[in-house]
Design a protein around this motif. Structure first.
Motif, PDB file in Angstrom:
ATOM      1  N   ILE A  35      21.730 -24.362 -23.211  1.00 37.94           N
ATOM      2  CA  ILE A  35      20.324 -24.697 -23.405  1.00 37.94           C
ATOM      3  C   ILE A  35      19.496 -23.675 -22.646  1.00 37.94           C
ATOM      4  CG2 ILE A  35      18.527 -26.434 -23.118  1.00 37.94           C
ATOM      5  CD1 ILE A  35      20.781 -28.514 -22.918  1.00 37.94           C
ATOM      6  N   LEU A  36      18.594 -23.005 -23.348  1.00 42.97           N
ATOM      7  CA  LEU A  36      17.735 -22.023 -22.697  1.00 42.97           C
ATOM      8  C   LEU A  36      16.444 -22.672 -22.223  1.00 42.97           C
ATOM      9  CD1 LEU A  36      17.909 -18.825 -24.950  1.00 42.97           C
ATOM     10  CD2 LEU A  36      19.180 -19.327 -22.870  1.00 42.97           C
ATOM     11  N   GLU A  37      16.018 -22.310 -21.034  1.00 45.64           N
ATOM     12  CA  GLU A  37      14.714 -22.702 -20.526  1.00 45.64           C
ATOM     13  C   GLU A  37      14.052 -21.485 -19.909  1.00 45.64           C
ATOM     14  OE1 GLU A  37      14.167 -25.940 -17.970  1.00 45.64           O
ATOM     15  OE2 GLU A  37      15.108 -27.417 -19.276  1.00 45.64           O
ATOM     16  N   VAL A  38      12.738 -21.428 -20.025  1.00 40.12           N
ATOM     17  CA  VAL A  38      11.953 -20.388 -19.370  1.00 40.12           C
ATOM     18  C   VAL A  38      11.179 -21.064 -18.252  1.00 40.12           C
ATOM     19  CG1 VAL A  38      10.186 -18.625 -19.663  1.00 40.12           C
ATOM     20  CG2 VAL A  38      11.749 -19.127 -21.533  1.00 40.12           C
ATOM     21  N   ARG A  39      11.251 -20.493 -17.056  1.00 43.03           N
ATOM     22  CA  ARG A  39      10.652 -21.157 -15.901  1.00 43.03           C
ATOM     23  C   ARG A  39       9.818 -20.187 -15.071  1.00 43.03           C
ATOM     24  NH1 ARG A  39      14.045 -25.672 -13.705  1.00 43.03           N
ATOM     25  NH2 ARG A  39      15.496 -26.286 -15.346  1.00 43.03           N
ATOM     26  N   VAL A  40       8.840 -20.734 -14.372  1.00 45.81           N
ATOM     27  CA  VAL A  40       8.083 -19.962 -13.394  1.00 45.81           C
ATOM     28  C   VAL A  40       7.554 -20.922 -12.339  1.00 45.81           C
ATOM     29  CG1 VAL A  40       5.857 -20.158 -14.585  1.00 45.81           C
ATOM     30  CG2 VAL A  40       6.288 -18.198 -13.105  1.00 45.81           C
ATOM     31  N   LEU A  41       7.467 -20.445 -11.120  1.00 43.28           N
ATOM     32  CA  LEU A  41       6.918 -21.202  -9.992  1.00 43.28           C
ATOM     33  C   LEU A  41       5.967 -20.279  -9.266  1.00 43.28           C
ATOM     34  CD1 LEU A  41       6.955 -23.629  -7.934  1.00 43.28           C
ATOM     35  CD2 LEU A  41       8.815 -22.401  -6.774  1.00 43.28           C
ATOM     36  N   ASN A  42       4.675 -20.636  -9.206  1.00 41.10           N
ATOM     37  CA  ASN A  42       3.746 -19.726  -8.546  1.00 41.10           C
ATOM     38  C   ASN A  42       3.712 -19.985  -7.040  1.00 41.10           C
ATOM     39  OD1 ASN A  42       2.067 -21.920  -8.047  1.00 41.10           O
ATOM     40  ND2 ASN A  42       0.305 -21.102  -9.132  1.00 41.10           N
ATOM     41  N   ARG A  43       2.952 -19.199  -6.324  1.00 40.74           N
ATOM     42  CA  ARG A  43       2.958 -19.268  -4.861  1.00 40.74           C
ATOM     43  C   ARG A  43       2.409 -20.585  -4.323  1.00 40.74           C
ATOM     44  NH1 ARG A  43       4.217 -14.182  -3.126  1.00 40.74           N
ATOM     45  NH2 ARG A  43       3.732 -12.451  -4.537  1.00 40.74           N
ATOM     46  N   MET A  44       1.598 -21.269  -5.140  1.00 32.88           N
ATOM     47  CA  MET A  44       1.014 -22.543  -4.709  1.00 32.88           C
ATOM     48  C   MET A  44       1.941 -23.718  -4.999  1.00 32.88           C
ATOM     49  SD  MET A  44      -1.791 -21.625  -3.340  1.00 32.88           S
ATOM     50  CE  MET A  44      -2.628 -23.201  -3.189  1.00 32.88           C
ATOM     51  N   GLY A  45       3.046 -23.464  -5.688  1.00 28.77           N
ATOM     52  CA  GLY A  45       3.999 -24.524  -5.985  1.00 28.77           C
ATOM     53  C   GLY A  45       3.848 -25.156  -7.345  1.00 28.77           C
ATOM     54  N   PHE A  46       2.948 -24.640  -8.187  1.00 31.08           N
ATOM     55  CA  PHE A  46       2.810 -25.160  -9.555  1.00 31.08           C
ATOM     56  C   PHE A  46       3.958 -24.627 -10.410  1.00 31.08           C
ATOM     57  CE2 PHE A  46      -1.535 -25.343  -7.955  1.00 31.08           C
ATOM     58  CZ  PHE A  46      -1.942 -26.606  -8.370  1.00 31.08           C
ATOM     59  N   ARG A  47       4.509 -25.478 -11.253  1.00 32.16           N
ATOM     60  CA  ARG A  47       5.635 -25.109 -12.094  1.00 32.16           C
ATOM     61  C   ARG A  47       5.249 -25.191 -13.567  1.00 32.16           C
ATOM     62  NH1 ARG A  47      10.696 -25.531  -9.494  1.00 32.16           N
ATOM     63  NH2 ARG A  47      10.534 -26.242  -7.345  1.00 32.16           N
ATOM     64  N   PHE A  48       5.851 -24.283 -14.353  1.00 32.70           N
ATOM     65  CA  PHE A  48       5.689 -24.355 -15.801  1.00 32.70           C
ATOM     66  C   PHE A  48       7.009 -23.956 -16.433  1.00 32.70           C
ATOM     67  CE2 PHE A  48       4.449 -23.223 -20.080  1.00 32.70           C
ATOM     68  CZ  PHE A  48       3.503 -24.194 -20.378  1.00 32.70           C
ATOM     69  N   HIS A  49       7.468 -24.762 -17.398  1.00 29.47           N
ATOM     70  CA  HIS A  49       8.719 -24.506 -18.109  1.00 29.47           C
ATOM     71  C   HIS A  49       8.459 -24.498 -19.609  1.00 29.47           C
ATOM     72  CE1 HIS A  49      11.287 -26.537 -14.686  1.00 29.47           C
ATOM     73  NE2 HIS A  49      10.425 -25.636 -14.231  1.00 29.47           N
ATOM     74  N   LEU A  50       9.287 -23.779 -20.342  1.00 26.91           N
ATOM     75  CA  LEU A  50       9.352 -23.866 -21.800  1.00 26.91           C
ATOM     76  C   LEU A  50      10.720 -24.401 -22.163  1.00 26.91           C
ATOM     77  CD1 LEU A  50       7.749 -20.503 -23.016  1.00 26.91           C
ATOM     78  CD2 LEU A  50       6.746 -22.778 -23.160  1.00 26.91           C
TER      79      LEU A  50
END
Length: 247
Positions: A44-59
């Motif tokens: 299962i592929l997921e795209v992830r990012v976590l910015n410096r403030m701790g907000f997360r976003f996934h696809l």
């Protein structure tokens, strides 16, 4: 609508498919994670990012191959997302995507197009795309600089998360199974589309002129001049300004 969600039992078989980067920089760069479904054993592929403030976003992919986004507040924030007001997201200067509009598409009392869970929310971004197709919003993310998400919390506070789109082009390309986009080529395509719109609209004005309606012809040309000289104009906003459909 349900989808396969990564659970604690899932095993990460490859954490980063992109070139390694310093730990601090990796916090604001998008990456692809390959997880294993504990039932089907399929990757299962997921795209992830976590910015410096701790907000997360996934696809993520739904079990019907639809594309879903996941937004989550920082763990350090002692508050949850508001229950009645859903977030709004957009890329750079593009149009905003109000998730509250999903409510109007729902049938029945149980939401199927989004699910809010404390600090996070899952929401559909696109139906099942055909292989090789890049949904417009994902194209914007691949070519953009920043993803913005405005939200309200349960306590009534409002905020906007700014998430850099560094390496989103590469990560989303892997996620969709397509080639990364070339920004130069995309700008050239925009210019070509702009030219086509202009040529067809002026042809429409000429048709009005030859019909003998001079006032309508003048109005048509004046609108073209006003729209074409608007600052930061692109093909879409140009067509919207003209009120002209090419289809």
């Amino acid at each position: 609508m349900t989808w396969v969600r990564p659970a604690a039992a899932m095993i990460a078989v490859m954490v980063v498919m992109l070139p390694s980067v310093p730990a601090d920089a990796a916090r604001v760069q998008w990456f692809v994670e390959v997880l294993t479904d504990p039932i089907s054993k399929k990757p299962i592929l997921e795209v992830r990012v976590l910015n410096r403030m701790g907000f997360r976003f996934h696809l993520r992919r739904g079990d019907d191959n639809s594309i879903w986004g996941h937004f989550r507040l920082p763990r350090s924030l002692r508050d949850d997302l508001a229950r009645g007001q859903l977030p709004v997201y957009w890329i750079d200067e593009h149009d905003k995507n109000d998730l509250n509009n999903l409510k109007e598409l729902e049938v029945g009392s149980r939401p199927t197009l989004y699910r809010r869970d404390g600090k996070g929310i899952d929401f559909i971004m696109w139906g099942a795309p055909t292989p090789g197709f890049i949904p417009p919003v994902l194209r914007q993310m691949m070519l953009g600089e920043n993803l913005f998400i405005s939200y309200k919390t349960f306590a009534g506070n409002a905020g906007t998360a700014e998430i850099p789109l560094t390496r989103a082009n590469d990560a989303i390309a892997q996620f969709l199974g397509v080639d990364r986009l070339d920004k130069t080529d995309d700008m050239a395509e925009q210019a070509s589309t702009f030219e086509v719109i202009a040529r067809r609209y002026l042809a429409l004005c000429d048709d009005i002129r030859f019909s003998g309606n001079d006032a309508a012809f003048a109005e048509c040309r004046d609108r073209f001049v006003t729209c074409s000289e608007a600052p930061d104009q692109d093909a879409k906003s140009f067509k919207d300004c003209l009120g002209y459909r090419l289809e």
